[in-house]
Design an enzyme around this catalytic site. Structure first.
Site, PDB file in Angstrom:
ATOM      1  N   ASN A   1      34.166  37.643 -56.908  1.00  0.00           N
ATOM      2  CA  ASN A   1      32.784  37.325 -56.588  1.00  0.00           C
ATOM      3  C   ASN A   1      32.500  36.088 -57.447  1.00  0.00           C
ATOM      4  O   ASN A   1      32.548  36.177 -58.675  1.00  0.00           O
ATOM      5  CB  ASN A   1      31.880  38.494 -56.981  1.00  0.00           C
ATOM      6  CG  ASN A   1      30.407  38.172 -56.881  1.00  0.00           C
ATOM      7  OD1 ASN A   1      30.022  37.026 -56.644  1.00  0.00           O
ATOM      8  ND2 ASN A   1      29.574  39.168 -57.076  1.00  0.00           N
TER       9      ASN A   1
ATOM     10  N   ARG B   1      35.349  34.180 -62.837  1.00  0.00           N
ATOM     11  CA  ARG B   1      35.501  32.753 -63.149  1.00  0.00           C
ATOM     12  C   ARG B   1      36.479  32.560 -64.305  1.00  0.00           C
ATOM     13  O   ARG B   1      37.309  31.645 -64.283  1.00  0.00           O
ATOM     14  CB  ARG B   1      34.143  32.129 -63.464  1.00  0.00           C
ATOM     15  CG  ARG B   1      33.227  32.056 -62.242  1.00  0.00           C
ATOM     16  CD  ARG B   1      31.993  31.191 -62.477  1.00  0.00           C
ATOM     17  NE  ARG B   1      31.217  31.569 -63.648  1.00  0.00           N
ATOM     18  CZ  ARG B   1      30.227  32.460 -63.649  1.00  0.00           C
ATOM     19  NH1 ARG B   1      29.897  33.083 -62.527  1.00  0.00           N
ATOM     20  NH2 ARG B   1      29.560  32.728 -64.755  1.00  0.00           N
TER      21      ARG B   1
ATOM     22  N   ALA C   1      29.978  34.709 -58.461  1.00  0.00           N
ATOM     23  CA  ALA C   1      28.870  34.855 -59.404  1.00  0.00           C
ATOM     24  C   ALA C   1      29.279  35.629 -60.662  1.00  0.00           C
ATOM     25  O   ALA C   1      28.525  35.697 -61.622  1.00  0.00           O
ATOM     26  CB  ALA C   1      27.700  35.565 -58.730  1.00  0.00           C
ATOM     27  N   CYS C   2      30.469  36.195 -60.663  1.00  0.00           N
ATOM     28  CA  CYS C   2      30.947  37.054 -61.757  1.00  0.00           C
ATOM     29  C   CYS C   2      31.655  36.218 -62.824  1.00  0.00           C
ATOM     30  O   CYS C   2      32.608  35.506 -62.534  1.00  0.00           O
ATOM     31  CB  CYS C   2      31.900  38.092 -61.171  1.00  0.00           C
ATOM     32  SG  CYS C   2      32.892  38.994 -62.368  1.00  0.00           S
ATOM     33  N   SER C   3      31.198  36.339 -64.062  1.00  0.00           N
ATOM     34  CA  SER C   3      31.797  35.550 -65.152  1.00  0.00           C
ATOM     35  C   SER C   3      33.249  35.954 -65.409  1.00  0.00           C
ATOM     36  O   SER C   3      34.081  35.101 -65.711  1.00  0.00           O
ATOM     37  CB  SER C   3      30.974  35.695 -66.431  1.00  0.00           C
ATOM     38  OG  SER C   3      30.966  37.035 -66.864  1.00  0.00           O
TER      39      SER C   3
END
Length: 120
Positions: A6, A13, A8-10
Protein backbone atom coordinates in the site's frame (compact mmCIF):
# COMPACT_ATOMS: atom_id res chain seq x y z
CA UNK A 1 10.04 -11.71 -6.31
CA UNK A 2 6.81 -9.80 -5.76
CA UNK A 3 5.95 -7.32 -3.02
CA UNK A 4 2.37 -6.50 -2.02
CA UNK A 5 2.22 -2.89 -0.93
CA UNK A 6 0.00 0.00 0.00
CA UNK A 7 1.91 3.12 -1.14
CA UNK A 8 0.53 5.06 1.85
CA UNK A 9 2.25 2.63 4.26
CA UNK A 10 5.62 3.74 5.65
CA UNK A 11 6.78 0.13 6.17
CA UNK A 12 6.00 -0.59 2.51
CA UNK A 13 7.97 2.45 1.36
CA UNK A 14 10.90 1.42 3.58
CA UNK A 15 10.85 -2.11 2.15
CA UNK A 16 10.83 -0.76 -1.43
CA UNK A 17 13.73 1.57 -0.61
CA UNK A 18 15.76 -1.32 0.76
CA UNK A 19 14.96 -3.55 -2.24
CA UNK A 20 16.03 -0.72 -4.54
CA UNK A 21 19.21 -0.07 -2.55
CA UNK A 22 20.10 -3.76 -2.86
CA UNK A 23 19.37 -3.76 -6.61
CA UNK A 24 16.69 -6.43 -6.21
CA UNK A 25 14.59 -7.55 -9.15
CA UNK A 26 10.98 -7.41 -8.04
CA UNK A 27 7.43 -6.65 -9.10
CA UNK A 28 5.17 -4.29 -7.15
CA UNK A 29 1.56 -5.25 -6.55
CA UNK A 30 -0.63 -2.52 -5.16
CA UNK A 31 -2.96 -4.99 -3.53
CA UNK A 32 -5.67 -2.44 -2.72
CA UNK A 33 -6.05 -1.81 -6.47
CA UNK A 34 -5.19 -5.30 -7.73
CA UNK A 35 -7.01 -7.23 -5.02
CA UNK A 36 -5.77 -10.78 -4.49
CA UNK A 37 -8.28 -13.58 -4.97
CA UNK A 38 -9.09 -16.04 -2.21
CA UNK A 39 -6.88 -18.61 -3.97
CA UNK A 40 -3.97 -16.13 -4.13
CA UNK A 41 -4.38 -15.37 -0.43
CA UNK A 42 -4.39 -19.10 0.38
CA UNK A 43 -1.23 -19.57 -1.73
CA UNK A 44 0.55 -16.72 0.06
CA UNK A 45 -0.54 -18.09 3.45
CA UNK A 46 0.90 -21.49 2.49
CA UNK A 47 4.16 -19.81 1.45
CA UNK A 48 4.24 -17.82 4.70
CA UNK A 49 3.34 -20.85 6.82
CA UNK A 50 0.69 -18.70 8.53
CA UNK A 51 -3.06 -18.65 9.04
CA UNK A 52 -5.28 -15.82 7.73
CA UNK A 53 -5.80 -14.35 11.21
CA UNK A 54 -1.98 -14.09 11.50
CA UNK A 55 -1.87 -11.56 8.63
CA UNK A 56 -5.07 -9.67 9.48
CA UNK A 57 -4.88 -6.05 10.60
CA UNK A 58 -7.42 -6.44 13.40
CA UNK A 59 -7.21 -2.80 14.51
CA UNK A 60 -8.59 -1.45 11.22
CA UNK A 61 -12.09 0.04 11.32
CA UNK A 62 -13.29 -2.61 8.83
CA UNK A 63 -12.09 -5.37 11.18
CA UNK A 64 -14.07 -3.86 14.02
CA UNK A 65 -17.16 -3.51 11.79
CA UNK A 66 -16.89 -7.19 10.85
CA UNK A 67 -16.37 -8.19 14.49
CA UNK A 68 -13.19 -10.12 13.61
CA UNK A 69 -11.92 -10.23 17.17
CA UNK A 70 -14.84 -12.53 18.00
CA UNK A 71 -14.34 -14.87 15.04
CA UNK A 72 -13.02 -18.34 15.82
CA UNK A 73 -9.40 -18.96 14.86
CA UNK A 74 -9.53 -22.57 13.76
CA UNK A 75 -9.54 -24.68 10.60
CA UNK A 76 -13.33 -24.46 10.33
CA UNK A 77 -13.20 -20.66 10.17
CA UNK A 78 -10.20 -20.40 7.81
CA UNK A 79 -12.27 -19.90 4.65
CA UNK A 80 -14.33 -17.18 6.35
CA UNK A 81 -11.14 -15.31 7.24
CA UNK A 82 -9.72 -15.71 3.72
CA UNK A 83 -12.98 -14.40 2.24
CA UNK A 84 -12.83 -11.39 4.58
CA UNK A 85 -9.27 -10.59 3.45
CA UNK A 86 -10.25 -10.89 -0.22
CA UNK A 87 -13.34 -8.76 0.35
CA UNK A 88 -11.54 -6.18 2.49
CA UNK A 89 -7.91 -6.07 1.27
CA UNK A 90 -7.10 -3.18 3.62
CA UNK A 91 -7.11 -5.84 6.35
CA UNK A 92 -4.09 -7.66 4.85
CA UNK A 93 -0.87 -7.06 6.76
CA UNK A 94 1.77 -5.43 4.60
CA UNK A 95 4.17 -5.53 2.96
CA UNK A 96 4.33 -9.17 1.93
CA UNK A 97 7.23 -10.33 -0.21
CA UNK A 98 6.96 -13.58 -2.15
CA UNK A 99 10.44 -14.89 -2.94
CA UNK A 100 11.47 -16.84 -6.00
CA UNK A 101 12.24 -19.92 -3.90
CA UNK A 102 8.54 -20.38 -3.12
CA UNK A 103 8.60 -18.82 0.34
CA UNK A 104 7.21 -15.50 1.54
CA UNK A 105 7.73 -13.07 4.42
CA UNK A 106 5.73 -10.31 6.05
CA UNK A 107 8.40 -7.65 5.55
CA UNK A 108 7.64 -5.18 8.33
CA UNK A 109 11.28 -4.88 9.38
CA UNK A 110 14.59 -4.40 7.61
CA UNK A 111 15.65 -7.88 8.79
CA UNK A 112 12.57 -9.44 7.19
CA UNK A 113 13.26 -7.68 3.89
CA UNK A 114 16.88 -8.86 4.01
CA UNK A 115 15.62 -12.39 4.74
CA UNK A 116 13.50 -12.26 1.59
CA UNK A 117 16.46 -10.92 -0.41
CA UNK A 118 18.54 -13.86 0.77
CA UNK A 119 15.90 -16.24 -0.59
CA UNK A 120 16.14 -14.71 -4.04
Amino acid sequence: MEIWINPACSKCRSAISLLDAEGADYTVRRYLEEVPSEDEIRAVLDRLGLEPWDITRTQEAEAKELGLKDWPRDAGARDRWVAALAGHPKLIQRPIITADDGTAVVARSEDAVRDALGRG
